[in-house]
Write an enzyme that holds these catalytic residues in place. Structure first.
Site, short mmCIF file in Angstrom:
data_model
loop_
_atom_site.label_atom_id
_atom_site.label_comp_id
_atom_site.label_asym_id
_atom_site.label_seq_id
_atom_site.Cartn_x
_atom_site.Cartn_y
_atom_site.Cartn_z
CB SER A 155 14.62 -20.87 -11.55
OG SER A 155 15.26 -22.08 -11.86
CD GLU A 184 15.54 -27.26 -11.32
OE1 GLU A 184 14.75 -27.91 -10.63
OE2 GLU A 184 16.34 -27.78 -12.11
CE1 TYR A 241 15.80 -22.07 -6.15
CE2 TYR A 241 15.29 -23.22 -8.20
CZ TYR A 241 15.82 -22.13 -7.54
OH TYR A 241 16.38 -21.10 -8.25
#
Ligand code: NAP
Ligand code: GDD
Length: 363
Positions: free
Chosen positions: A148, A150, A171
């Site tokens: 990701s 992120e 996460y």
């Protein structure tokens, strides 16, 4: 060292290729299953048991195995259950595995950090261990790992494969760990593992608590008088939003390459949440300022301010490029959710109350 076969796995064996998708009931899993079926694969999906059915996104492609010999088959399993994962891999004998299953909500990962880390980081490790043993029994398999953007967190844009990971949520930390496990298993055991580092991708099938869908669902309901206010956390964060249907194509391309590698997948353009809101409300002929309010309960303890990807490597080596841009994506989602709100209104008028959209706000 990884030994390249140059040919896609099993292309020479004469049988249709088999793919296993974890997370098949999610947004990406449903688009990927459709793509693989359209390309002649036998598709196996891991479905976790829940007290209500969770297969809505794949209902359109599912066929009753009592009446057909379907190319899509579902198996109960969970990333927390290593034994089950091993059993399914042995039974399915996949040529390709797409590991999409995750607790994928960033804000929820602050509320459930331990669970998020278990599913994403340890869950990936469980799967890799099963694949390692499977490959040692003489089978070849290619694996896609869902990384990701992120993971880039606080690193300024544009972010590419060379950008440092500075994760800013449980996460993201878990995704960095899963990425690290995948790279290590590729180098240590010669597994064909491709890490996709995907920027935000959306669709009418997006979960309803991610910001794009939360906005477009609200627009549809507000337009039809079913709701008046939309509460959001921040309007300032910027994301590189693409269409999920384009992004699953990139996953597949990564597993058809001669060598396993890591790829950023993005549109290269970013927009703020405010721009998203303005566009979505305007498309329905609404003034967003009359309906949007801020609620600090939707803020994250640490925010990722700006993600905007550089996908040159995927463009040059895989020939991948996005087809649908931000404006078309938002219009597509608003139009879909206007139709959904019309259906809700019809049901309500007939005396049936559909389930309410309740998003827990308290930690
Ligand atoms: P999603 O819609 O939230 O789907 C997640 C899937 O994982 C669902 O099928 C869910 O099952 C399943 N799942 C959750 N916990 C599980 C467990 N313990 N065992 C087995 N399955 C489990 O996510 P998505 O948007 O399709 O994303 C797919 C993957 O890409 C995720 O790993 C996500 O973190 C990653 N990713 C997404 C984006 C994006 O913008 N969409 C960007 C980068 C990376 P249920 O249906 O039962 O909940
Ligand atoms: N969900 C949500 N709800 N987000 C809000 C809200 C709100 O009420 N108000 C503002 N936002 C902001 C978030 O703070 C964030 O900056 C941005 O909108 C996008 O939030 P999400 O749509 O929840 O997505 P995300 O960027 O946190 O994570 C998604 O993309 C990642 C890839 O970058 C998820 O799909 C992750 O699984 C994925 O890895």
């Amino acid at each position: 060292m990884f030994v390249s076969t140059e040919q896609p796995v099993a292309a020479t064996s004469g049988r249709a290729r088999a793919a296993l998708i974890t997370g098949i009931t999610g947004q990406d899993g449903s688009y990927l299953a459709e793509l693989l079926l359209s390309r002649g694969y036998h598709v196996h999906g891991l479905v976790r048991r829940s007290s209500t059915f969770n297969t809505e996104r794949i209902d359109a492609i599912y066929q009753d195995p009592h009446e057909h010999d379907p190319r899509l088959r579902l198996h109960y399993g969970d990333l927390s259950d290593a034994t089950g994962l091993r059993r399914i891999i042995t039974a399915v004998a996949p040529d390709e595995i797409y590991t999409l299953a995750a607790q994928s909500h960033v804000k929820v990962s602050f509320q459930q950090p331990e669970y998020t880390a278990d599913v994403i980081a340890t869950g990936t490790l469980r799967l890799l261990e099963a694949v390692r043993d499977y490959q040692e029994s003489g089978r070849r398999v290619r694996l896609y790992q869902a990384g990701s953007s992120e993971m880039f967190g606080g690193s300024p844009p544009p972010q590419s494969e060379q950008t440092r990971f500075t994760p800013r949520s449980p996460y993201a930390v878990a995704k960095v760990a899963a990425h690290g496990f995948a790279v290590n298993y590729r180098e240590a055991y010669g597994l064909f593992i491709a890490n996709g580092i995907l920027f935000n991708h959306e669709s009418p099938r997006r979960g309803e608590t991610f910001v794009t869908r939360k906005v477009t669902r609200a627009v549809g309901r507000i337009k039809l008088g079913l709701q008046d206010k939309l509460y959001l956390g921040t309007l300032d964060a910027r994301r590189d939003w693409g269409f999920a249907g384009d992004y699953v194509e990139a996953m597949w391309l990564m597993l058809q390459a001669g060598q396993p590698d890591d790829y950023v997948i993005a549109t290269g353009r970013s927009h703020s949440v405010r721009e998203l809101v303005e566009l979505a409300f305007a498309h329905a002929g609404l003034d967003w300022q009359e309906h949007v309010a801020l609620d600090p309960r939707y803020l994250r303890p640490t925010e990722v301010e700006h993600l905007c990807g550089d996908a040159s490597k995927a463009r040059e080596r895989l020939g991948w490029r996005p087809r649908i841009g931000f404006e078309e994506l938002v219009r597509m989602m608003v139009d879909h959710d206007l139709r959904l709100a019309e259906q809700e209104l019809t049901l309500r008028r007939a005396g049936y109350a559909p389930p309410r959209l309740l998003e827990p706000t308290h930690a």
